[in-house]
Motif scaffolding. Sequence first.
Motif, PDB file in Angstrom:
ATOM      1  N   ARG A 183       5.031   8.563   0.191  1.00 49.17           N
ATOM      2  CA  ARG A 183       5.782   9.193   1.287  1.00 49.17           C
ATOM      3  C   ARG A 183       4.879   9.650   2.424  1.00 49.17           C
ATOM      4  O   ARG A 183       5.303   9.722   3.569  1.00 49.17           O
ATOM      5  CB  ARG A 183       6.549  10.408   0.754  1.00 49.17           C
ATOM      6  CG  ARG A 183       7.696  10.061  -0.178  1.00 49.17           C
ATOM      7  CD  ARG A 183       8.398  11.330  -0.657  1.00 49.17           C
ATOM      8  NE  ARG A 183       9.514  11.018  -1.527  1.00 49.17           N
ATOM      9  CZ  ARG A 183      10.737  10.716  -1.111  1.00 49.17           C
ATOM     10  NH1 ARG A 183      10.985  10.696   0.185  1.00 49.17           N
ATOM     11  NH2 ARG A 183      11.693  10.443  -1.957  1.00 49.17           N
ATOM     12  N   GLN A 184       3.647   9.986   2.126  1.00 51.50           N
ATOM     13  CA  GLN A 184       2.773  10.587   3.122  1.00 51.50           C
ATOM     14  C   GLN A 184       1.969   9.527   3.858  1.00 51.50           C
ATOM     15  O   GLN A 184       1.265   8.736   3.249  1.00 51.50           O
ATOM     16  CB  GLN A 184       1.836  11.585   2.444  1.00 51.50           C
ATOM     17  CG  GLN A 184       0.955  12.356   3.419  1.00 51.50           C
ATOM     18  CD  GLN A 184       0.192  13.466   2.739  1.00 51.50           C
ATOM     19  OE1 GLN A 184       0.774  14.393   2.175  1.00 51.50           O
ATOM     20  NE2 GLN A 184      -1.127  13.373   2.776  1.00 51.50           N
ATOM     21  N   THR A 191      -0.082  13.857  10.022  1.00 51.89           N
ATOM     22  CA  THR A 191       0.515  13.492   8.750  1.00 51.89           C
ATOM     23  C   THR A 191       2.037  13.613   8.829  1.00 51.89           C
ATOM     24  O   THR A 191       2.568  14.630   9.310  1.00 51.89           O
ATOM     25  CB  THR A 191      -0.017  14.387   7.619  1.00 51.89           C
ATOM     26  OG1 THR A 191      -1.434  14.218   7.532  1.00 51.89           O
ATOM     27  CG2 THR A 191       0.618  14.018   6.289  1.00 51.89           C
ATOM     28  N   LEU A 193       5.841  12.800   6.569  1.00 48.89           N
ATOM     29  CA  LEU A 193       6.487  12.509   5.295  1.00 48.89           C
ATOM     30  C   LEU A 193       7.654  11.562   5.544  1.00 48.89           C
ATOM     31  O   LEU A 193       8.552  11.879   6.343  1.00 48.89           O
ATOM     32  CB  LEU A 193       6.968  13.792   4.622  1.00 48.89           C
ATOM     33  CG  LEU A 193       5.885  14.722   4.070  1.00 48.89           C
ATOM     34  CD1 LEU A 193       6.517  15.988   3.476  1.00 48.89           C
ATOM     35  CD2 LEU A 193       5.048  14.009   3.020  1.00 48.89           C
ATOM     36  N   ASP A 195      11.103   9.446   4.734  1.00 52.44           N
ATOM     37  CA  ASP A 195      12.310   9.697   3.944  1.00 52.44           C
ATOM     38  C   ASP A 195      12.547   8.549   2.967  1.00 52.44           C
ATOM     39  O   ASP A 195      11.791   7.581   2.914  1.00 52.44           O
ATOM     40  CB  ASP A 195      13.528   9.912   4.850  1.00 52.44           C
ATOM     41  CG  ASP A 195      13.814   8.699   5.739  1.00 52.44           C
ATOM     42  OD1 ASP A 195      13.478   7.572   5.323  1.00 52.44           O
ATOM     43  OD2 ASP A 195      14.378   8.878   6.830  1.00 52.44           O
TER      44      ASP A 195
END
Length: 467
Positions: A183-184, A191, A193, A195
């Motif tokens: 996700r990262q 940075t 995240l 979905d």
Amino acid sequence: MDVAVVARRGVLRIAGVAAAGLIAVAGSAQAQDVVAQAQGQPMVAGASVSPEQLRARQTELLAAMMRDPANLDIAFEYATLSARMGDYEAAIGTFERMLIYAPGLPRIQLELGVLYFRLGSFDAARSYFEQALQTPNVPPEVAERVQTFLTAIDNAEDPTKFSATVMTGLRWQSNANAGPGGRQVTLNGVTFLLDDTAIGRADWNAFVAGNVHAAYDLGTQGDLLEADLLFYGGRYFDSTRLNTELAELTFGPSFNMARFDIDNARLGLYGILTGVRLDNSNYSGAAGFGARFGIQPSPLSSVNAKVEYRYRWYRDSRTYPTVSDRNGYQILAQLTNSYQFSSAWAGRVTLLGDYEHASVRYEQSWEAGLSAGLTYRFASPVEMLRTVWSVDADVGYIRREFDAPDPAISATESQTDNELWVRGALNVPFRQDIAMSLAAEFRRMQSNYQTRDYSNTSLTLSLIKTF
């Protein structure tokens, strides 16, 4: 982050692999078997024999035949071995001498007809086949095989020919949308995240794929007018935005190069039209032209090369809002060498190169790659199925570099990819024109852009029908 950014190229790359790769890998062995049966060649031998051993045995038989020219058993073995090695002139001359010593043998007339058929001398082949049928008490198996070849000659002399391969089945992928594994991600030092829709997701899809070939004999020394239609359609169980329809039509003349003293070779020039739909809407189109050259230097090897140019345009949509950045042309080159090591083993090596021009520089790229494969054909282990089974295995690598950094991902570093795949397939013909294929593939896309870095494992079960 929207999935359209993450999977901008991966979705169509997977669709393209499905359209071409599934047919090529799963259908190649079945096509070879059909050709072998039509030509009367042995499809599987018990133990493989090297070309050196075959030549040595041919020399021994020639010496024995010179000492005892009336020995039909030695002559028959010499002729059949010569035919297996592709020395058709030696085989024909021996069989014709055998008919002097023993006129009216239907099996010899059959073998002569087969040899002339392979050489494309259909009038001579038909003459020997008809003589075999007119022989009193012709064996039923000889008569049946003669009728098969007479039908093949009638079809070969028809100026219009059609053939097709259609495949349908189910495919499971561990990363159907070609999304990153985590996700990262870091974009321009920040940075983010992702979905659930942006990371790699497993999914099933049902598909139909195929190729339809048409050829018309122009009546000028073997020249043809040819057309091929490649098509693919896939429906996903969950990720419906990946639903894909693809079609490509190539059409143009194909010239017999024997007029230039280049035997067993053809040169084709053709136009190209392509259309792709994604998520139930038009995605891209292309028009262009290409040239291909194929030659069979020996009965055991073939070389095929092609160069193609396409101008491609893309249509932005709500799902894929920036794909028009890829508008531009593509130049592709490919060279494949195939070799039949024995009646059971065959191999192939392919070199490819590709340049894609685009309206924005960070979508422009070049790539170079190499793939190699083996096919092993063996007698069916199932008593009810007397057809020949086969196993295909392929590995490949592509290096891809882009011309400029993508400002949404990095201000300083252009995208660089290393793509590797390993693929295998088991092909089980139920009869000459119907087969089942079970295929597995692992594909690793290693990229310095985290959003383009992914792995994908796929399993495919398909049914193949040839016409």
